[in-house]
Write an enzyme that holds these catalytic residues in place. Structure first.
Site, PDB file in Angstrom:
ATOM      1  N   CYS A 138       0.761  -1.173   0.097  1.00  0.00           N
ATOM      2  CA  CYS A 138       0.092  -0.004  -0.001  1.00  0.00           C
ATOM      3  C   CYS A 138       1.079   1.107  -0.001  1.00  0.00           C
ATOM      4  CB  CYS A 138      -0.993   0.277   1.201  1.00  0.00           C
ATOM      5  SG  CYS A 138      -2.121  -1.240   1.472  1.00  0.00           S
TER       6      CYS A 138
ATOM      7  N   ARG B 201       3.583  -0.066  -5.330  1.00  0.00           N
ATOM      8  CA  ARG B 201       3.189  -0.719  -3.930  1.00  0.00           C
ATOM      9  C   ARG B 201       1.700  -1.444  -3.806  1.00  0.00           C
ATOM     10  NH1 ARG B 201       5.437   0.606   1.002  1.00  0.00           N
ATOM     11  NH2 ARG B 201       7.232   1.704   0.652  1.00  0.00           N
TER      12      ARG B 201
ATOM     13  N   TRP C  15      -3.153  -2.497  -1.719  1.00  0.00           N
ATOM     14  CA  TRP C  15      -2.842  -3.992  -1.987  1.00  0.00           C
ATOM     15  C   TRP C  15      -3.584  -4.675  -0.839  1.00  0.00           C
ATOM     16  CZ3 TRP C  15      -0.764  -8.471   0.438  1.00  0.00           C
ATOM     17  CH2 TRP C  15      -0.627  -9.386  -0.427  1.00  0.00           C
TER      18      TRP C  15
ATOM     19  N   ASN D 230      -1.192   2.178   5.881  1.00  0.00           N
ATOM     20  CA  ASN D 230      -0.233   1.078   5.607  1.00  0.00           C
ATOM     21  C   ASN D 230       0.017   0.148   6.757  1.00  0.00           C
ATOM     22  OD1 ASN D 230       1.156  -0.584   3.949  1.00  0.00           O
ATOM     23  ND2 ASN D 230       3.136   1.001   4.226  1.00  0.00           N
ATOM     24  N   GLY D 231      -0.132  -1.299   6.489  1.00  0.00           N
ATOM     25  CA  GLY D 231       0.458  -2.179   7.856  1.00  0.00           C
ATOM     26  C   GLY D 231      -0.627  -3.054   7.944  1.00  0.00           C
TER      27      GLY D 231
ATOM     28  N   GLU E 294      14.911 -18.859 -10.445  1.00  0.00           N
ATOM     29  CA  GLU E 294      14.510 -17.445 -10.990  1.00  0.00           C
ATOM     30  C   GLU E 294      13.846 -17.253 -12.397  1.00  0.00           C
ATOM     31  OE1 GLU E 294      13.938 -14.854  -9.404  1.00  0.00           O
ATOM     32  OE2 GLU E 294      14.280 -13.021 -11.135  1.00  0.00           O
TER      33      GLU E 294
ATOM     34  N   LYS F  80       9.936 -16.095 -12.851  1.00  0.00           N
ATOM     35  CA  LYS F  80       9.517 -14.915 -13.789  1.00  0.00           C
ATOM     36  C   LYS F  80       8.232 -15.458 -14.531  1.00  0.00           C
ATOM     37  CE  LYS F  80      11.194 -12.229 -12.528  1.00  0.00           C
ATOM     38  NZ  LYS F  80      11.902 -11.914 -11.343  1.00  0.00           N
TER      39      LYS F  80
ATOM     40  N   GLU G  21       4.917 -15.464 -12.378  1.00  0.00           N
ATOM     41  CA  GLU G  21       4.323 -14.410 -11.697  1.00  0.00           C
ATOM     42  C   GLU G  21       3.894 -13.504 -12.843  1.00  0.00           C
ATOM     43  OE1 GLU G  21       7.255 -11.643  -9.536  1.00  0.00           O
ATOM     44  OE2 GLU G  21       8.682 -12.334 -10.844  1.00  0.00           O
TER      45      GLU G  21
ATOM     46  N   HIS H   7      13.696 -37.355  -8.713  1.00  0.00           N
ATOM     47  CA  HIS H   7      13.352 -37.667  -7.613  1.00  0.00           C
ATOM     48  C   HIS H   7      11.943 -37.361  -7.371  1.00  0.00           C
ATOM     49  CE1 HIS H   7      17.239 -39.196  -6.127  1.00  0.00           C
ATOM     50  NE2 HIS H   7      17.682 -38.194  -6.594  1.00  0.00           N
TER      51      HIS H   7
ATOM     52  N   LYS I 296       5.111  -4.409  -5.745  1.00  0.00           N
ATOM     53  CA  LYS I 296       6.328  -4.409  -5.928  1.00  0.00           C
ATOM     54  C   LYS I 296       7.105  -4.515  -4.411  1.00  0.00           C
ATOM     55  CE  LYS I 296      10.423  -3.350  -8.178  1.00  0.00           C
ATOM     56  NZ  LYS I 296      10.743  -4.777  -8.749  1.00  0.00           N
TER      57      LYS I 296
HETATM   58  C1  F6R Z   1       9.825 -11.030  -7.998  1.00  0.00           C
HETATM   59  C2  F6R Z   1       9.935  -9.949  -6.968  1.00  0.00           C
HETATM   60  C3  F6R Z   1       9.807 -10.407  -5.718  1.00  0.00           C
HETATM   61  C4  F6R Z   1      10.779  -9.645  -4.834  1.00  0.00           C
HETATM   62  C5  F6R Z   1      10.608  -9.945  -3.368  1.00  0.00           C
HETATM   63  C6  F6R Z   1      11.801  -9.187  -2.581  1.00  0.00           C
HETATM   64  O1  F6R Z   1      10.049 -10.667  -9.326  1.00  0.00           O
HETATM   65  O2  F6R Z   1      10.066  -9.163  -7.416  1.00  0.00           O
HETATM   66  O3  F6R Z   1      10.125 -11.741  -5.378  1.00  0.00           O
HETATM   67  O4  F6R Z   1      12.107 -10.082  -5.305  1.00  0.00           O
HETATM   68  O5  F6R Z   1       9.420  -9.366  -3.070  1.00  0.00           O
HETATM   69  O6  F6R Z   1      11.613  -7.897  -2.474  1.00  0.00           O
HETATM   70  P1  F6R Z   1      12.930  -7.126  -2.267  1.00  0.00           P
HETATM   71  O7  F6R Z   1      13.942  -7.415  -3.101  1.00  0.00           O
HETATM   72  O8  F6R Z   1      12.436  -5.431  -2.546  1.00  0.00           O
HETATM   73  O9  F6R Z   1      13.122  -7.180  -0.911  1.00  0.00           O
END
Ligand code: F6R
Length: 608
Positions: free
Chosen positions: A2, A27, A72, A98-99, A481, A485, A488, A504, A603
């Site tokens: 948020c 956010r 969010w 926010n929280g 990773e 990607k 998500e 396995h 994000k």
């Molecule tokens: C995936 C992604 C998330 C962040 C995770 C940690 O593409 O962006 O998995 O990597 O939320 O965020 P930070 O790095 O900001 O602590």
């Protein structure tokens, strides 16, 4: 999560708040709202993103004081009623939050017993009404009411609150959630991060937990600490981000950020070829500890956690220090055995991730040396750790992390070499690897030039509902990773596995509709990856293989392949992830997904 922003000053608030909200949209974007105080409270809320809110707003709403929120959802569906700002029972107060309020049920019951009712499902509305209750009990002293009410809250909060009749004041307080105050030419702001502030901002302030802030257009900033004493916060100068936050002609932020890696990986290099030295500007405070630490624990979440796993290989191989990478959310709750002699490295693009922050605080309290590798200068983690290393990658706006990952890996590699040097460990190959890393942008450019090939590949495989990603050694985290990607942003199910683990269990999934992406770009594991590819093909599975340039044997085996310029194994995760980011991007595009704002994600995960 948020985003919250508030403004009070000489200018009309609406456009300034909208501007701030747009910069905080990463956010959360499932609903948004704005409240302007102008004698009365004028409230506008909308489900969806900020553009939806904007389209419902009248062209002018007069008022020079207001608060705004982009949500969010943590509790209560993302709809108009649950959108912030909330209004108190009397209609005299409005608040953004926010929280997370953990004890909201008991507080809600208590307020219900006193005759309060609730429109939304949110715990934010509970906190607001608790403040209103205390306000009415305590001779309408807002500061006292906010401090009393928040002292009863278990959880985290950053709030901005307006009171009818106090048209030139914003009340704000935080505990655990980020809150920053700014003084700009046109007035005062509060927000959940620096991005929200206008370019005329010249001073910023970082309140401590429980500091109550009163922003007043005429009187400026008042701060009352937890003990009730008036204090002066120390200001810091503010520099608006110089890096462009626009899309620079790209269709999406994600694509722009993928392409930026040609510049951002070199910006993460602190190695200078001139004197053959690695120099981290902000770690002198812990240099002595680095010589004698006996364990490294890397903590992070999501993509940052994946980068951490690559760090393990490098720290163990080059610095000969035992290294593990832990999910911050697990680490913080399992009573970890840590203390003096341990180096805890927090990896976080944002520097605000709630679990990473809490795990780092725990490590610090236990006596460990703490270091954060972070992209956001002056984020909470850079302020709270013993030392920090910045990625210098510029703002990452796309929700899916791309350029931060490659910069994190570049930094971790240099850090492993740096500690190895501090400890006088002989690795003659290091200077050659560093020289190659310093010249990586040429290789990245070549990979980016394969855009059309990767797009065609994504189209070919867009039928698939499931994907397996495999890699070994330093490229196992690349597989994780790559899978993250894909899931998500395209909502396609994908699993990352170490190549050997496939037998396995996961190999049972393989059939002609279940393709695999095999990362076989490192020399060390090439032969073993070849065996894994054979095993998948023998069961009818298609394999897209990432190969080192010139690896004709692998090229002829693969159902499809992408060539990665040949260089040291240590640089391969950086190079190999880029085509996988592009592959996910185009898969998502073929499915019509919003790559910059994937569903259910935000994000910055500032709640646990
Ligand atoms: C995936 C992604 C998330 C962040 C995770 C940690 O593409 O962006 O998995 O990597 O939320 O965020 P930070 O790095 O900001 O602590």
């Amino acid at each position: 999560m948020c985003g919250i922003v508030g403004y009070v000053g000489q200018q009309e608030a609406k456009d300034l708040l909208l501007e701030g909200l747009k910069k905080l949209e990463y956010r959360g974007y499932d609903s948004a709202g704005i409240a302007i105080l102008n004698g009365d409270i004028h409230l506008f809320k909308s489900p969806g993103n900020i553009a939806s809110l904007e389209s419902t707003l009248p062209s002018t709403i007069e008022g020079k004081c207001g608060i705004a929120h982009t949500r969010w959802a943590t509790h209560g569906a993302p709809n108009q009623t649950n959108a912030h700002p909330h209004v108190s029972n009397s209609g005299n107060m409005t608040m953004v939050h926010n929280g997370i309020i953990e004890n909201y049920q008991e507080l809600k019951k208590e307020l219900r017993d006193k005759g309060y009712s609730f429109k939304s499902d949110t715990y934010s509305e509970v906190l607001l009404n608790l403040i209103e209750f205390e306000y009415n009990q305590n001779g309408q002293d807002a500061a006292d009411a906010i401090r009393k009410a928040t002292s009863r809250v278990k959880g985290t909060y950053a709030i901005g609150l307006l009171i009818k009749g106090e048209s030139d004041k914003i009340y704000a307080i935080r505990c655990g959630s980020p809150l920053i105050i700014a003084k700009a030419q046109e007035g005062f702001y509060m927000a959940s991060d620096l991005n929200a502030f206008s370019t005329t901002t010249d001073e910023v302030f970082f309140p401590e937990d429980h500091d109550l802030i009163i922003l007043n257009a005429q009187e400026g900033i008042r701060t009352i600490n937890e003990k009730g004493n008036e204090i002066r916060m120390i200001s810091e100068t503010f520099q608006a981000a110089t890096n462009s936050t626009g899309k620079n002609g790209f269709e999406d932020y994600m694509l722009k950020e993928i392409f930026e890696q040609e510049e951002t990986v070199p910006l993460a290099m602190v190695y200078s070829g001139k004197n053959n030295k690695i120099q981290f500007p902000h770690i002198t405070a812990i240099e002595e500890q680095l010589k004698s630490i006996n364990r490294i624990i890397i903590i992070g979440c999501g993509t940052s956690w994946h980068a951490g796993l690559i760090g393990n290989y490098l720290f163990e191989k080059y610095a000969r220090i035992p290294s593990t990478t832990e999910y911050a959310s697990e680490f913080r709750y399992r009573q970890p055995v840590i203390g003096k002699g341990d180096l805890v490295i927090a990896l976080s693009q944002s520097g605000e991730t709630a679990d990473t922050l809490a795990a780092t605080r725990l490590a610090k309290r236990a006596g460990a040396t703490t270091l954060v590798i972070c992209n956001v200068p002056r984020s909470t983690l850079t302020r709270e750790t013993d030392a920090h290393i910045l990625l210098n990658a510029g703002p990452e706006i796309g929700v899916a992390s791309t350029k931060a990952f490659t910069s994190q890996v570049a930094i971790l590699t240099q850090l492993a070499f740096y500690i190895s040097d501090l400890r006088n460990i002989e690795h003659p190959e290091i200077s050659g690897i560093l020289k190659n890393l310093a010249g990586l942008s040429i290789f990245i450019n070549k990979i980016l030039g394969k855009k059309n090939q990767i797009k065609e590949l994504a189209e070919k495989y867009s039928f698939a509902q499931n994907f397996l990603f495999i890699g070994r050694g330093i490229n196992y985290p690349t597989a994780l990773e790559g899978a993250l990607k894909l899931k998500e942003i395209s909502y396609i199910h994908a699993e990352g596995y170490p190549g050997a683990e496939m037998k396995h269990g996961p190999i049972a999934l393989i059939d002609s509709n279940f393709p695999t992406v095999a990362i076989a770009t490192d020399e060390e594991n090439r032969l073993k990856m070849i065996s894994n590819i054979h095993e998948i093909q023998a069961r009818g599975g298609n394999v897209i293989v990432l190969i080192r340039q010139g690896d004709d044997k692998l090229a002829s085996m693969a159902d499809d392949y992408i060539e990665i310029p040949a260089t040291n194994d240590e640089a391969m995760p950086i190079l190999s992830i880029i085509p996988l980011q592009m592959f996910s991007y185009y898969m998502a595009k073929f499915k019509g997904c919003n790559v910059d704002q994937p569903r259910n994600l935000a994000k910055s995960v500032t709640v646990e």
